[in-house]
Design an enzyme around this catalytic site. Structure first.
Site: not given
Ligand code: AGP
Length: 604
Positions: A2, A27, A75, A99-100, A480, A484, A487, A503, A599
């Protein structure tokens, strides 16, 4: 999520409100509305869907004199996205936007109904305006009535209210949901739930604190704090740069998104938790009829949340679960049986590889579900069912809050299935629901913690590689963390199961091998500790992340003691995100737009 706007002044109120709502569009919302009070007359418009529908409805409406106005993008949480449920909500002579969530709305509604008040919507918000009008019947002073109303509300809110007979005042209250007021030299007042709608209109803004309430007139802003003490507004200069304003003072979108996790998780949980069950209105429990297996399929960070989910589905829901990298699944001629629920996970809902696997599963006649952050994305449109993560727009290419909200959704879903299948007793489900409510707290970034990681990061700018290690659910978190770091720092990093290091990878151990060890107190602590000791004995440089002091480590990031490993998971998630961020900053990299990455990956 919202959005709220408000305006008091002589300019074109309608345009100002609509423009403000446009700035909040990102949003996500499913209906919108405005209410304007001028010459003691109200005009109100609402529309379902995009803002253009509201613009259409208001196109013949002109505002050319002094007015007070409020606007909202909704929303849906309590009640479907219909015009009746859209804000502003009306009483007999007042309008409110909110909102909330008003947690005690059901009790308040009941009391009001018993007094003969008629409700038009299914929302929690509508109780505010009726409660106010009930109070107003007994009080000559609208502000007194507003103050009494606020004192009866429990939950999170940002509220604007306007009422007939007070056509030079907007009443406001804030608790838990963001809101600010802006001023300029023309005696105008602008409200919004984030600062972007105010840019270009206001020179200075006051961000309300939790518990603040009061009103504005052309001449003044009257603020009372949570102790009912009147205080002066605290003005800060408003940026004139939209992009930097969108960063809310943070250096990078990624940083803002890390800090935002607590708030967006509140949104993810909103309306989905009761004391003893998970409420997922968007899916029907029949989705799980005849299902003997769950197959999760995704890419990148979303793949890591899927891996995390596989532990929860097997542990809590007792359903056989497998996880697939989408780009692999597509071409390996997989066997797909109809007793499998096929679940794709995607922040964007557009990732080509994941989208293709969804189509494959549909063609094979499997039931499909998508966990996604973007409503109306291709995956949401194609899948049989969808659950939205409600993380808000994520701008940093390195995903943070999308991951956090995906894991929260999976935790809820695994409990939902556990209840359906009777695999956890009622007490355990209630306990875990109480834990879910604590997640927003566990991901709050403490300044001291951020500062410590920032200082420490200078020791991790070289070396021949990083291993992030963890066991059980902390293994996907290690993956993960490594992703990060890769990347945004361009340093080589791998995520590995702690028990698997011996191993092979342990051969790499030397002082230039950096090991980031996840050592939660409540999940396999002793076993994970032994694995780290093996590395420490071979002189690898260890950075331990744990609530328990670990003297075999070179560096140590102490997390808060938590009552459950899931809360440790979320806190450690924030630590690895910030560690990557600070290493990247020191290396002078583009944190938000790292080289070679996009992205949304819409190519295979
Ligand atoms: C995450 O930091 C990435 N940039 C990348 O791995 C991303 O998660 C992946 O491309 C999948 O994207 P999605 O979640 O939009 O499908």
């Amino acid at each position: 999520m919202c959005g709220i706007v408000g305006y008091l002044g002589k300019k074109n109120t309608k345009e100002i409100l609509l423009e403000g709502l446009k700035e909040l569009e990102y949003r996500g919302y499913d209906s919108a509305g405005i209410a304007i009070l001028s010459d003691n007359n109200f005009s109100s418009f609402k529309a379902v869907g995009k803002l253009v529908n509201l613009e259409d409805k208001t196109k013949d409406f002109v505002t050319d004199k002094f007015a007070v106005g409020i606007g909202h993008t909704r929303w849906a949480t309590h009640g479907k996205p219909t015009e009746l449920n859209a804000h502003p909500h009306v009483g007999s002579s007042s309008y409110v936007v909110h909102n909330g969530i008003i947690e005690n709305y059901a009790e308040l509604k009941k009391e009001l109904q018993e007094k003969g008040v008629h409700f038009l919507s299914q929302t929690d918000t509508e109780v505010i305006v009726h409660l106010f009008e009930e109070k107003l019947k007994k009080s000559a002073d609208a502000f007194e009535a507003f103050k009494e109303t606020i004192s009866e509300l429990e939950g999170a809110y940002a509220i604007l209210l306007v009422t007939k007979g007070e056509d030079e005042r907007i009443f406001f209250a804030k608790n838990g949901s963001p809101m600010l007021v802006g001023i300029n030299t023309e005696n105008e007042k602008y409200f919004a739930s984030s600062d972007t709608p105010l840019i270009g209109h206001c020179s200075d803004v006051n961000y309300f604190e939790d518990g603040d309430y009061g009103y504005v007139t052309p001449e003044k802003i009257v603020i009372f704090d949570k102790n009912d003490t009147q205080r002066e507004p605290i003005f800060t200069k408003l940026s004139t740069n939209k992009l930097s304003a969108q960063k809310d003072g943070y250096r990078f979108f990624m940083e803002k998104e890390i800090y935002e996790q607590s708030d967006v998780i509140v949104d993810t949980l909103l309306g989905r938790l009761s004391e003893n069950e998970i409420i997922l209105d968007e899916i029907d429990s029949s989705l799980f009829d005849g299902i003997n297996e769950i197959k999760l399929c995704a890419c990148g960070t979303s793949y890591h949340s899927a891996l995390t989910a596989s532990y929860m589905f097997e542990r809590y829901s007792k359903v056989k679960t497998s996880v697939e990298v989408a780009s692999e699944f597509r071409y390996r001629e997989p066997i797909m049986t109809k007793d499998t629920l096929f679940v794709v996970i995607s922040q964007s809902g557009e990732t080509a590889d994941t989208l293709e696997t969804l189509k494959m599963a549909k063609n094979a006649g499997l039931k499909t579900l998508v966990i996604c952050n973007v409503d109306n994305s291709s995956m949401v449109r194609i899948a049989d069912a969808s659950i939205l993560t409600r993380a808000g727009i994520e701008k940093g290419v390195a995903s943070t809050k999308a991951f956090a909200t995906q894991v929260v959704v999976f935790w809820m879903l695994s409990l939902y299935v556990a209840k359906l299948r009777n695999t956890l007793d009622a007490q355990e489900i209630a306990k875990q629901i109480a834990l879910l409510r604590e997640v927003p707290r566990s991901v709050k970034v403490e300044d001291s913690m951020h500062e410590r990681i920032k200082r420490l990061s200078k020791r991790y700018l070289h070396g021949h590689g990083f291993f992030f290690i963890g066991r059980d659910l902390f293994y996907p978190l290690a993956l993960e963390g490594a992703l990060k770091l890769k990347e945004i720092s361009y340093l080589h990093a791998e995520g590995y199961p702690s028990g698997e290091m011996k191993h092979g990878p342990i051969a790499l151990a030397d002082p230039e091998l950096f090991t980031i060890a996840l050592l939660p107190e409540h999940l396999l602590y002793e076993k994970s500790k032994s694995n780290v000791e093996e590395l420490s004995a071979r002189d690898a440089t260890i950075c331990a992340i744990s609530p328990l002091v670990f003297d075999k480590a070179d560096d140590y990031i102490q997390t808060q003691p938590q009552s459950h490993y899931m809360l440790e998971f979320f806190e450690m998630m924030v630590v690895v995100q910030i560690l990557s961020l600070e290493i990247s900053v020191r290396l002078g990299n583009d944190v938000d737009m790292p080289r070679n990455l996009a992205k949304s990956v819409t190519v295979e």
